[in-house]
Design an enzyme around this catalytic site. Structure first.
Site, mmCIF file in Angstrom:
data_model
loop_
_atom_site.group_PDB
_atom_site.id
_atom_site.type_symbol
_atom_site.label_atom_id
_atom_site.label_comp_id
_atom_site.label_asym_id
_atom_site.label_seq_id
_atom_site.Cartn_x
_atom_site.Cartn_y
_atom_site.Cartn_z
ATOM 1 N N GLU A 23 -70.697 -5.385 -65.144
ATOM 2 C CA GLU A 23 -71.137 -6.688 -65.766
ATOM 3 C C GLU A 23 -70.721 -7.909 -65.196
ATOM 4 O O GLU A 23 -70.098 -7.821 -64.142
ATOM 5 C CB GLU A 23 -70.471 -6.735 -67.179
ATOM 6 C CG GLU A 23 -71.240 -5.427 -67.886
ATOM 7 C CD GLU A 23 -71.060 -5.446 -69.597
ATOM 8 O OE1 GLU A 23 -69.829 -6.095 -69.778
ATOM 9 O OE2 GLU A 23 -71.411 -4.404 -69.907
ATOM 10 N N ASN A 33 -71.946 1.082 -65.029
ATOM 11 C CA ASN A 33 -72.365 -0.345 -65.073
ATOM 12 C C ASN A 33 -71.468 -1.292 -64.907
ATOM 13 O O ASN A 33 -70.291 -1.178 -64.926
ATOM 14 C CB ASN A 33 -72.703 -0.719 -66.547
ATOM 15 C CG ASN A 33 -71.880 -0.209 -67.750
ATOM 16 O OD1 ASN A 33 -71.027 0.767 -67.221
ATOM 17 N ND2 ASN A 33 -72.054 -0.764 -68.809
ATOM 18 N N CYS A 81 -77.092 -2.105 -64.671
ATOM 19 C CA CYS A 81 -76.863 -0.524 -65.319
ATOM 20 C C CYS A 81 -76.199 0.247 -64.329
ATOM 21 O O CYS A 81 -76.493 0.341 -63.086
ATOM 22 C CB CYS A 81 -78.191 -0.107 -65.977
ATOM 23 S SG CYS A 81 -78.792 -1.203 -67.231
ATOM 24 N N CYS A 114 -82.512 2.404 -70.199
ATOM 25 C CA CYS A 114 -83.102 0.902 -70.615
ATOM 26 C C CYS A 114 -84.546 1.045 -70.006
ATOM 27 O O CYS A 114 -84.714 1.906 -69.052
ATOM 28 C CB CYS A 114 -82.428 -0.330 -70.245
ATOM 29 S SG CYS A 114 -82.379 -0.600 -68.474
ATOM 30 N N CYS A 159 -84.461 0.518 -66.099
ATOM 31 C CA CYS A 159 -83.738 1.788 -65.200
ATOM 32 C C CYS A 159 -85.025 3.042 -65.117
ATOM 33 O O CYS A 159 -84.960 3.629 -64.314
ATOM 34 C CB CYS A 159 -82.673 2.413 -65.866
ATOM 35 S SG CYS A 159 -81.228 1.138 -65.707
ATOM 36 N N GLU A 170 -77.208 3.548 -64.380
ATOM 37 C CA GLU A 170 -78.536 4.202 -63.532
ATOM 38 C C GLU A 170 -78.780 3.585 -62.307
ATOM 39 O O GLU A 170 -79.073 4.148 -61.370
ATOM 40 C CB GLU A 170 -79.544 4.598 -64.616
ATOM 41 C CG GLU A 170 -79.211 5.125 -66.039
ATOM 42 C CD GLU A 170 -78.783 4.180 -67.071
ATOM 43 O OE1 GLU A 170 -77.922 3.144 -66.622
ATOM 44 O OE2 GLU A 170 -79.036 4.466 -68.331
HETATM 45 N N1 THU Z 1 -76.276 -0.356 -69.927
HETATM 46 C C1 THU Z 1 -76.539 0.873 -68.976
HETATM 47 O O1 THU Z 1 -75.546 0.854 -68.011
HETATM 48 N N2 THU Z 1 -77.371 1.616 -69.002
HETATM 49 C C2 THU Z 1 -78.473 1.738 -69.809
HETATM 50 O O2 THU Z 1 -79.314 2.463 -69.737
HETATM 51 C C3 THU Z 1 -78.379 0.547 -70.966
HETATM 52 C C4 THU Z 1 -77.260 -0.433 -70.990
HETATM 53 C C5 THU Z 1 -75.161 -1.203 -69.660
HETATM 54 C C6 THU Z 1 -75.472 -2.418 -69.214
HETATM 55 C C7 THU Z 1 -74.469 -3.403 -69.892
HETATM 56 O O3 THU Z 1 -73.335 -3.207 -69.220
HETATM 57 C C8 THU Z 1 -74.013 -2.481 -71.201
HETATM 58 O O4 THU Z 1 -74.382 -1.194 -71.044
HETATM 59 C C9 THU Z 1 -74.567 -3.023 -72.420
HETATM 60 O O5 THU Z 1 -75.684 -3.160 -72.543
#
Ligand code: THU
Length: 158
Positions: A64, A62, A73, A112, A115, A75
């Site tokens: 940000e 991920n 994310c 999520c 994804c 995935e």
């Molecule tokens: N995140 C993911 O990388 N994958 C997911 O399926 C859920 C959330 C990340 C997004 C963000 O950087 C952090 O987790 C908190 O939500």
């Protein structure tokens, strides 16, 4: 009038030793990929690893952004990389692992909705099931196709 049910079954493993060697390799790649996470805001690191029909493993983590919706994310980072680099290969399986404050989450982190929708797209593109391996520190879940984590996948657009 009728009440219908949707039943979902998945496999729960207690540890990595119970996985097949291919699944263990993919789980380890997802765990390793967590180190590529850029998470100054959440400190929640996610790693994803996609196994392609070519046998290659493509990873993502991920990323940000100070403008939160501009981040992505793990995935989707992995799947978009795989889709761009190997457009003709099927994505056979995706493994996901997450950690917080440097410790792998005991329970598997579940992807999520966005994804899951992207997984559905690539599964539809290849016409072959994509399995999902959710790697937690105390248990591991395996779903054999995207439909099992995204029931009633949208496919009305012909
Ligand atoms: N995140 C993911 O990388 N994958 C997911 O399926 C859920 C959330 C990340 C997004 C963000 O950087 C952090 O987790 C908190 O939500």
């Amino acid at each position: 009038m009728k009440t219908r049910e949707i039943n979902i079954s998945y496999t729960e493993y207690e540890n990595m030793d119970q996985l097949s060697s291919a699944d263990r390799e993919l789980a380890e790649a997802a765990i390793k990929a967590m180190s590529g996470a850029y998470t100054p805001y959440s400190h929640f690191n996610v790693g994803a690893a996609v196994r392609l029909s070519t046998g290659e493993i493509v990873t993502g983590a991920n990323q940000e952004n100070i403008a939160f919706p501009s981040g992505l994310c793990a995935e989707r980072t992995a799947m978009f990389h795989a889709g761009a680099a190997r457009p003709d290969a099927a994505m056979e399986e995706i493994a996901i692992a997450a950690s917080q404050n440097g410790r792998i989450c005991a329970s598997p982190a579940t992807p999520c909705g966005a994804c899951r929708q992207v997984m559905a797209e690539y599964q539809g593109k290849s016409g072959r099931p994509m399995s999902i391996l959710l790697v937690g520190g105390e248990k591991i879940w395996k779903f054999s196709r995207v439909d099992d984590i995204l029931p009633l996948i949208f496919d009305s657009l012909k």
